[in-house]
Design an enzyme around this catalytic site. Sequence first.
Site, short mmCIF file in Angstrom:
data_model
loop_
_atom_site.label_atom_id
_atom_site.label_comp_id
_atom_site.label_asym_id
_atom_site.label_seq_id
_atom_site.Cartn_x
_atom_site.Cartn_y
_atom_site.Cartn_z
N LYS A 171 -17.03 -6.51 8.38
CA LYS A 171 -15.87 -7.39 8.15
C LYS A 171 -15.12 -7.71 9.44
O LYS A 171 -14.17 -8.47 9.42
CB LYS A 171 -14.90 -6.70 7.17
CG LYS A 171 -15.18 -6.96 5.71
CD LYS A 171 -13.94 -6.55 4.93
CE LYS A 171 -14.06 -6.76 3.44
NZ LYS A 171 -12.86 -6.21 2.76
N HIS A 179 0.84 -1.21 0.00
CA HIS A 179 0.00 0.00 0.00
C HIS A 179 0.88 1.26 0.00
O HIS A 179 0.60 2.22 -0.72
CB HIS A 179 -0.89 0.05 1.25
CG HIS A 179 -1.93 -1.04 1.33
ND1 HIS A 179 -2.08 -1.84 2.44
CD2 HIS A 179 -2.88 -1.44 0.45
CE1 HIS A 179 -3.07 -2.68 2.25
NE2 HIS A 179 -3.58 -2.46 1.05
N ARG A 201 -2.07 -6.22 -8.31
CA ARG A 201 -0.87 -7.01 -8.08
C ARG A 201 -0.69 -8.11 -9.12
O ARG A 201 0.41 -8.41 -9.56
CB ARG A 201 -0.91 -7.67 -6.68
CG ARG A 201 -0.79 -6.70 -5.55
CD ARG A 201 -1.25 -7.31 -4.27
NE ARG A 201 -2.65 -7.68 -4.37
CZ ARG A 201 -3.41 -8.07 -3.36
NH1 ARG A 201 -2.88 -8.21 -2.17
NH2 ARG A 201 -4.68 -8.36 -3.55
N SER A 252 -3.00 -7.64 3.13
CA SER A 252 -3.26 -7.49 4.56
C SER A 252 -3.68 -8.83 5.16
O SER A 252 -3.32 -9.14 6.30
CB SER A 252 -4.37 -6.46 4.79
OG SER A 252 -3.99 -5.21 4.30
#
Length: 168
Positions: A43, A19, A92, A130
Amino acid sequence: MPETSAIYPGSFDPITNGHVDIIERGLAVFDRVVVAVLKNPKKRPLFTTKERVRMIHDIFASKKEVEVRAFDGLLVDFARVQGTRVVIRGLRAVSDFEYEFQMALMNRSLAPDIETFFMMPSVNYTFLSSNVVREVASLGGSVDGLVPGPVARKLRDKLRGPKKVQIP
Ligand code: PNS
């Protein structure tokens, strides 16, 4: 010349070096980057919104071109409030594409004047997320080099938990 700006949204639970790399790339293109941290109680994030915002804020404390804000509701609405028409997302690998494509086109259908810019992080971070960081840290693995130092420390503090009672 008018100021150019972009919004970089995400959960950032926690922010990783991938990030950070995208934010720095964003700064090379835009005058101002607003990092927008999703308040996502559904979440059940590891870090509270306040903690996530604070960590990013501290990392970029010396860069006034980086603003960190929490948001909920529609991203495109928040982008308008921030006065920007560009959304940055990191890409990515091909595996990211389907989700990102869907999200970008949904955002375009909601707000045709807002464009999504995809940026690739350094190849060193293509495997990094993450989720992976949380998993490795929760199992006692080292996340040094994957997240900024203060984030690694916060992860250790958060995941250390209460001392286990020894049963003979
Ligand atoms: O880091 P993440 O979890 O992949 O980020 C996802 C995020 C925050 C960019 C996305 O969930 C989002 O924009 N949420 C806000 C709600 C919204 O605008 N939804 C419509 C687009 S699908």
